[in-house]
Scaffold this motif. Sequence first.
Motif, PDB file in Angstrom:
ATOM      1  N   VAL A  91       0.852  -1.200   0.000  1.00  0.00           N
ATOM      2  CA  VAL A  91       0.000   0.000   0.000  1.00  0.00           C
ATOM      3  C   VAL A  91       0.889   1.252   0.000  1.00  0.00           C
ATOM      4  CG1 VAL A  91      -1.694   1.339   1.332  1.00  0.00           C
ATOM      5  CG2 VAL A  91      -1.981  -1.122   1.092  1.00  0.00           C
ATOM      6  N   ALA A  92       1.869   1.278   0.895  1.00  0.00           N
ATOM      7  CA  ALA A  92       2.769   2.440   0.989  1.00  0.00           C
ATOM      8  C   ALA A  92       3.506   2.661  -0.331  1.00  0.00           C
ATOM      9  CB  ALA A  92       3.762   2.242   2.125  1.00  0.00           C
ATOM     10  N   ARG A  93       3.937   1.561  -0.944  1.00  0.00           N
ATOM     11  CA  ARG A  93       4.676   1.618  -2.210  1.00  0.00           C
ATOM     12  C   ARG A  93       3.779   2.145  -3.333  1.00  0.00           C
ATOM     13  NH1 ARG A  93       9.518  -0.814  -2.817  1.00  0.00           N
ATOM     14  NH2 ARG A  93       9.377  -1.978  -0.880  1.00  0.00           N
ATOM     15  N   THR A  94       2.573   1.582  -3.418  1.00  0.00           N
ATOM     16  CA  THR A  94       1.645   1.974  -4.482  1.00  0.00           C
ATOM     17  C   THR A  94       1.245   3.437  -4.348  1.00  0.00           C
ATOM     18  OG1 THR A  94       0.753  -0.256  -4.413  1.00  0.00           O
ATOM     19  CG2 THR A  94      -0.543   1.363  -5.591  1.00  0.00           C
ATOM     20  N   VAL A  95       1.005   3.830  -3.106  1.00  0.00           N
ATOM     21  CA  VAL A  95       0.534   5.189  -2.844  1.00  0.00           C
ATOM     22  C   VAL A  95       1.634   6.213  -3.170  1.00  0.00           C
ATOM     23  CG1 VAL A  95       0.052   6.709  -0.888  1.00  0.00           C
ATOM     24  CG2 VAL A  95      -1.320   4.665  -1.233  1.00  0.00           C
ATOM     25  N   LEU A  96       2.894   5.837  -2.915  1.00  0.00           N
ATOM     26  CA  LEU A  96       4.002   6.754  -3.200  1.00  0.00           C
ATOM     27  C   LEU A  96       4.244   6.886  -4.703  1.00  0.00           C
ATOM     28  CD1 LEU A  96       6.156   8.593  -2.026  1.00  0.00           C
ATOM     29  CD2 LEU A  96       7.622   6.601  -1.691  1.00  0.00           C
ATOM     30  N   PRO A  98       5.873   6.263  -8.509  1.00  0.00           N
ATOM     31  CA  PRO A  98       7.201   6.011  -9.078  1.00  0.00           C
ATOM     32  C   PRO A  98       8.347   6.435  -8.158  1.00  0.00           C
ATOM     33  CG  PRO A  98       5.787   7.157 -10.649  1.00  0.00           C
ATOM     34  CD  PRO A  98       5.056   7.148  -9.357  1.00  0.00           C
ATOM     35  N   ALA A  99       8.105   7.397  -7.273  1.00  0.00           N
ATOM     36  CA  ALA A  99       9.161   7.856  -6.363  1.00  0.00           C
ATOM     37  C   ALA A  99       9.672   6.720  -5.484  1.00  0.00           C
ATOM     38  CB  ALA A  99       8.648   8.999  -5.497  1.00  0.00           C
ATOM     39  N   ALA A 100       8.816   5.717  -5.241  1.00  0.00           N
ATOM     40  CA  ALA A 100       9.197   4.590  -4.389  1.00  0.00           C
ATOM     41  C   ALA A 100      10.387   3.832  -4.982  1.00  0.00           C
ATOM     42  CB  ALA A 100       8.010   3.654  -4.197  1.00  0.00           C
ATOM     43  N   ARG A 101      10.533   3.937  -6.300  1.00  0.00           N
ATOM     44  CA  ARG A 101      11.611   3.218  -6.983  1.00  0.00           C
ATOM     45  C   ARG A 101      12.953   3.932  -6.804  1.00  0.00           C
ATOM     46  NH1 ARG A 101       9.148   0.944 -12.523  1.00  0.00           N
ATOM     47  NH2 ARG A 101       7.547   2.400 -11.885  1.00  0.00           N
ATOM     48  N   GLN A 102      12.877   5.237  -6.548  1.00  0.00           N
ATOM     49  CA  GLN A 102      14.104   6.030  -6.545  1.00  0.00           C
ATOM     50  C   GLN A 102      14.735   6.178  -5.172  1.00  0.00           C
ATOM     51  OE1 GLN A 102      12.111   9.216  -8.418  1.00  0.00           O
ATOM     52  NE2 GLN A 102      11.978   8.021 -10.312  1.00  0.00           N
TER      53      GLN A 102
ATOM     54  N   PHE B 250      -8.057  -2.003  -9.138  1.00  0.00           N
ATOM     55  CA  PHE B 250      -6.757  -2.449  -9.619  1.00  0.00           C
ATOM     56  C   PHE B 250      -6.004  -3.257  -8.589  1.00  0.00           C
ATOM     57  CE2 PHE B 250      -4.187   0.903  -7.628  1.00  0.00           C
ATOM     58  CZ  PHE B 250      -5.119   1.899  -7.455  1.00  0.00           C
ATOM     59  N   ASP B 251      -5.121  -4.101  -9.098  1.00  0.00           N
ATOM     60  CA  ASP B 251      -4.346  -4.992  -8.256  1.00  0.00           C
ATOM     61  C   ASP B 251      -2.922  -4.459  -8.170  1.00  0.00           C
ATOM     62  OD1 ASP B 251      -2.937  -6.972  -7.027  1.00  0.00           O
ATOM     63  OD2 ASP B 251      -3.808  -8.615  -8.186  1.00  0.00           O
ATOM     64  N   PRO B 252      -2.533  -3.911  -7.007  1.00  0.00           N
ATOM     65  CA  PRO B 252      -1.208  -3.300  -6.910  1.00  0.00           C
ATOM     66  C   PRO B 252      -0.084  -4.320  -7.019  1.00  0.00           C
ATOM     67  CG  PRO B 252      -2.245  -3.370  -4.755  1.00  0.00           C
ATOM     68  CD  PRO B 252      -3.279  -3.819  -5.754  1.00  0.00           C
ATOM     69  N   TYR B 253      -0.421  -5.611  -6.876  1.00  0.00           N
ATOM     70  CA  TYR B 253       0.634  -6.620  -6.952  1.00  0.00           C
ATOM     71  C   TYR B 253       1.082  -6.839  -8.390  1.00  0.00           C
ATOM     72  CZ  TYR B 253      -0.733  -7.480  -2.160  1.00  0.00           C
ATOM     73  OH  TYR B 253      -1.019  -7.321  -0.834  1.00  0.00           O
ATOM     74  N   ASP B 254       0.246  -6.397  -9.358  1.00  0.00           N
ATOM     75  CA  ASP B 254       0.656  -6.509 -10.753  1.00  0.00           C
ATOM     76  C   ASP B 254       1.848  -5.598 -11.011  1.00  0.00           C
ATOM     77  OD1 ASP B 254      -1.276  -8.331 -11.342  1.00  0.00           O
ATOM     78  OD2 ASP B 254      -2.742  -6.841 -11.997  1.00  0.00           O
ATOM     79  N   ASP B 255       1.792  -4.399 -10.439  1.00  0.00           N
ATOM     80  CA  ASP B 255       2.886  -3.445 -10.544  1.00  0.00           C
ATOM     81  C   ASP B 255       2.749  -2.489  -9.356  1.00  0.00           C
ATOM     82  OD1 ASP B 255       4.765  -1.578 -11.064  1.00  0.00           O
ATOM     83  OD2 ASP B 255       3.764  -0.730 -12.823  1.00  0.00           O
ATOM     84  N   PRO B 256       3.515  -2.761  -8.293  1.00  0.00           N
ATOM     85  CA  PRO B 256       3.355  -1.971  -7.073  1.00  0.00           C
ATOM     86  C   PRO B 256       3.515  -0.464  -7.308  1.00  0.00           C
ATOM     87  CG  PRO B 256       4.869  -3.795  -6.714  1.00  0.00           C
ATOM     88  CD  PRO B 256       4.578  -3.750  -8.180  1.00  0.00           C
TER      89      PRO B 256
END
Lengths: 216, 269
Positions: A91-96, A98-102, B250-256
């Motif tokens: 959830v934290a990753r998705t919500v952040l 693309p910045a989560a990747r950097q 949407f499913d975040p596990y497909d692409d977090p």
Amino acid sequence: MTTPMAPRSPKPDPSRPDPRIGRRAVLALIAGGAGLVAMRPALALGGAQAQAFIQRAVDDVYAVINSGQAPAAMYRQFEAILARYGDVDVVARTVLGPAARQVSAAQFASYKAAFQGYIGRKYGKRFREFVGGRIEVGGARAVKSYVVVDSVAYLSGRAPMKVEWHVSDRSGRVSFFNLIIEGVNMLASERAEMAAMLARRKGDVAALTADLQRAG
Amino acid sequence: MRPKPRSAPLTALILTLLLAGCAARPVLQDGITINDPFEAQNRRVHAFNKALDAQVIGPVARLVAGRDDGPTAPGEAGQPRPVDLVINMGANLSLPGKIVNSLLQGQPGPAARNMFRLAINSTLGIAGMFDPAGSDFGLTETDTDFGQTLAVWGLPEGAYVELPLLGPSTARDTAGKVVDVLIDPLGQVLDRRERMLALGLRIGSKAGERARFGDTVDSVLQDSADSYAQTRLIYLMHRRYDVGEEDAGFDPYDDPYGAPVAETGPVAP
């Protein structure tokens, strides 16, 4: 699991004794397919299992709501429930976004901790409106690659609200990763909020983390 | 009283103007389709609405609700407070319009439920002050309006608009609001003074709801980093859910990391 409420699940086939077996078979099939295609571990999350999982989460939330503690203590307990039943990492990753990747792993970890506290406080405040109400967990159905558990929140003095819990075990652990309250998608809403908070800090995740520690 | 003959062309004009916004390109933001060609204008209206809410509507609503702290649930022992009576009366007066819309949507079931609700609450509920239909007969309100009727008839949602005072809406829902005033059966049977009273009660009812859900409204308007974007997103998601046009989950596990969030243009504070 009080009343079996599944308004949108497929009608049971009278020739089949237990519709859940069929649903589970379909789920297993989808899960198996996903595992083959993406080389992920095969899923075994069934509707009944997801339903029981959400029932436990709801019971825990209500135990805190009815405990009559001070708000700050309640928020900490909601946060603990979120960590126990929710997949805070995804959830934290998705919500952040693309910045989560950097960001570095350490930076992400402190952002994630701040985010968890923020969600605990923000939704904890909303949960206080649930005093005197109840949430009835209904049926479960497979949607795409996850399981949706339906529930209805009965709050005093207002029309019943439909709350959907999106449950997955793709992280390797059964957990919920989204809540849909009367159509309002929490993941989408928090993504928009985090994008705005990050834009305010010109993309600085450390500054966002500091803001999150105070927000909610 | 019949609607003034001027009303029909006026409605047609508003409809045409608003639906013209459909031509603009919608963007997909966080899995939610957003069609907001008038964003700059909408943001100005939002700033006005937000200031009005903070300085007038919010404080008045809090005063009306008579709350000092804590959640604005009805009285401790389930005792309705004056504000609840006003909310109930306003809601009861909106039922005839909802019945008409359910029928226009080819939904006799909800129309009948609301008709029984109206009959029970207007009599046993003393002119709609109480809600025995909901609490004793399990007849909760089926909320609908002409915007939903237009959706059922297949009209596209159109552009997102934030209306002064009335708040978030879409082209389709704005047209619906205008038509709802015109087709309200209450307007046909009441005289001028009664209509003003009914209008007052319905505005009071809205203000009461603002008070009842005050914390939630405050949290979206005052605590969001971009309250315009949050209001827009929440309105669109909830409205699409109501009219059965929900965006796919949407499913975040497909692409977090999901789709880039920065593609949607400026995010003003």
